[in-house]
Design an enzyme around this catalytic site. Sequence first.
Site, mmCIF file in Angstrom:
data_model
loop_
_atom_site.group_PDB
_atom_site.id
_atom_site.type_symbol
_atom_site.label_atom_id
_atom_site.label_comp_id
_atom_site.label_asym_id
_atom_site.label_seq_id
_atom_site.Cartn_x
_atom_site.Cartn_y
_atom_site.Cartn_z
ATOM 1 N N CYS A 118 0.859 -1.185 0.000
ATOM 2 C CA CYS A 118 0.000 0.000 0.000
ATOM 3 C C CYS A 118 0.894 1.233 0.000
ATOM 4 O O CYS A 118 2.114 1.119 -0.110
ATOM 5 C CB CYS A 118 -0.931 -0.018 1.220
ATOM 6 S SG CYS A 118 -2.393 1.017 0.986
ATOM 7 N N CYS A 128 -4.097 5.965 0.691
ATOM 8 C CA CYS A 128 -3.571 4.705 0.156
ATOM 9 C C CYS A 128 -3.315 4.771 -1.350
ATOM 10 O O CYS A 128 -3.401 3.742 -2.043
ATOM 11 C CB CYS A 128 -4.537 3.571 0.486
ATOM 12 S SG CYS A 128 -4.799 3.364 2.267
ATOM 13 N N LYS A 193 -12.109 -5.281 2.750
ATOM 14 C CA LYS A 193 -11.580 -4.488 3.860
ATOM 15 C C LYS A 193 -12.536 -3.337 4.133
ATOM 16 O O LYS A 193 -12.877 -2.569 3.230
ATOM 17 C CB LYS A 193 -10.189 -3.952 3.484
ATOM 18 C CG LYS A 193 -9.526 -3.104 4.550
ATOM 19 C CD LYS A 193 -8.145 -2.700 4.081
ATOM 20 C CE LYS A 193 -7.421 -1.841 5.079
ATOM 21 N NZ LYS A 193 -6.077 -1.466 4.580
ATOM 22 N N ARG A 214 -11.048 6.962 4.823
ATOM 23 C CA ARG A 214 -10.792 6.141 3.643
ATOM 24 C C ARG A 214 -12.114 5.614 3.074
ATOM 25 O O ARG A 214 -12.165 4.587 2.412
ATOM 26 C CB ARG A 214 -9.875 4.977 4.013
ATOM 27 C CG ARG A 214 -8.563 5.396 4.713
ATOM 28 C CD ARG A 214 -7.558 4.254 4.685
ATOM 29 N NE ARG A 214 -6.516 4.373 5.692
ATOM 30 C CZ ARG A 214 -5.470 5.197 5.608
ATOM 31 N NH1 ARG A 214 -5.330 5.979 4.562
ATOM 32 N NH2 ARG A 214 -4.562 5.215 6.576
ATOM 33 N N LYS A 245 -11.156 -8.062 6.709
ATOM 34 C CA LYS A 245 -10.546 -7.205 7.721
ATOM 35 C C LYS A 245 -11.526 -6.106 8.081
ATOM 36 O O LYS A 245 -12.016 -5.444 7.151
ATOM 37 C CB LYS A 245 -9.235 -6.618 7.162
ATOM 38 C CG LYS A 245 -8.517 -5.651 8.101
ATOM 39 C CD LYS A 245 -7.268 -5.098 7.433
ATOM 40 C CE LYS A 245 -6.561 -4.140 8.384
ATOM 41 N NZ LYS A 245 -5.340 -3.575 7.840
HETATM 42 C C1 PBG Z 1 -3.822 0.869 5.704
HETATM 43 C C2 PBG Z 1 -3.726 0.005 6.906
HETATM 44 C C3 PBG Z 1 -4.689 -0.190 7.877
HETATM 45 C C4 PBG Z 1 -4.152 -1.003 8.843
HETATM 46 C C5 PBG Z 1 -2.910 -1.363 8.409
HETATM 47 N N1 PBG Z 1 -2.644 -0.730 7.203
HETATM 48 C C6 PBG Z 1 -6.066 0.266 7.894
HETATM 49 C C7 PBG Z 1 -6.284 1.696 7.820
HETATM 50 O O1 PBG Z 1 -5.602 2.500 8.461
HETATM 51 O O2 PBG Z 1 -7.202 2.036 7.073
HETATM 52 C C8 PBG Z 1 -4.833 -1.387 10.108
HETATM 53 C C9 PBG Z 1 -4.166 -2.429 10.903
HETATM 54 C C10 PBG Z 1 -4.786 -2.578 12.237
HETATM 55 O O3 PBG Z 1 -5.658 -1.786 12.659
HETATM 56 O O4 PBG Z 1 -4.379 -3.509 12.922
HETATM 57 N N2 PBG Z 1 -3.621 0.182 4.505
HETATM 58 ZN ZN ZN Z 2 -3.132 1.880 2.839
#
Ligand code: PBG
Ligand code: ZN
Length: 321
Positions: A118, A128, A193, A214, A245
Amino acid sequence: MPDFRFRRLRQTPVMRSLVRETHLRREDLILPIFIEEDIAAAVTVESMPGVFRYPESELPAVVQRAWQRGIRAVLLFGVSTHKDGEGSDTWADDGLMARMIGAAKAAQPQMLVISDNCFCEYTDHGHCGVLCNGDVDNDATLENLQLQALVAARAGVDMIAPSGMMDGMVAVIREALDEAGFAQLPIMSYSTKFASAFYGPFRDAVDSSFKGTRDSYQMDPANGREALAESLQDDMEGADLLMVKPGIAYLDVIANIRRHSDRPLAVYHVSGEYAMIKAAAAAGVIDEKAIVLETMTAFKRAGADLIITYYAELLSDWLAE
Ligand code: PBG
Ligand code: ZN
């Protein structure tokens, strides 16, 4: 008189174990690791006791420790200080992502090293992907994602895990990898996600400058049909593994994807889920180990094959007991 006596098979631990339907294994676990550029020592994530952002220099030791504790797969997150509008550090052959992968593989060549693919920890705005008129430009981001995946591949990664929820991300990464001679490199897509408040502690830890949402690329937690369609689309585009997720609030989504796809399915037990258990345990109101084992077993019962969790090392210890 009861019609049927379910209690017959619940009389002893041996009997219960004989008919248990779901089993947690150490092999199911994937440990996320956060590496931050330009820090001298590990930083505690305040709301996540036991989780740290490590300096690059400590990555080999972190990977070796995980291996010794029975972990066989890690998911690498970089937190960059070389940020720009596009996250171009991610497609530099000597950028943080490439260096992390190289260091992790060198530390323990048998460890399955997965890269979180990402841009959010590499862009100065924290989104992202590339911004255009205040929103992430899907197709411009796809081109950058191809460059990034190739850098990860050349650095020796074992699996690519695109997490930005861009439409078409799996297809374009697959195409780029195949053309460059990486036809054997699997893709684990963050296929479904959600735009979730459960990411709060993670964002506090790494995204302190990120102020937006997001919502224009991550999914609305209210949408179950779309949740299935998102994962089935990535399946069709060639994703080798799918993912849901966060986990605990989305067991119905896991079960639904399990019914409709034959791909292996991962679930990400995210920062907020971890933090809630830790906080309740610290307050003395729950039994941490029992709650964690029950939660993880529920993921598998719902249909998940793999579990990405900050509890991976502790769970591995518990499962070895
Ligand atoms: C973004 C990202 C996220 C997490 C890891 N990378 C989600 C976000 O901020 O939207 C979350 C991981 C977690 O909460 O354990 N790509
Ligand atoms: Zn991201």
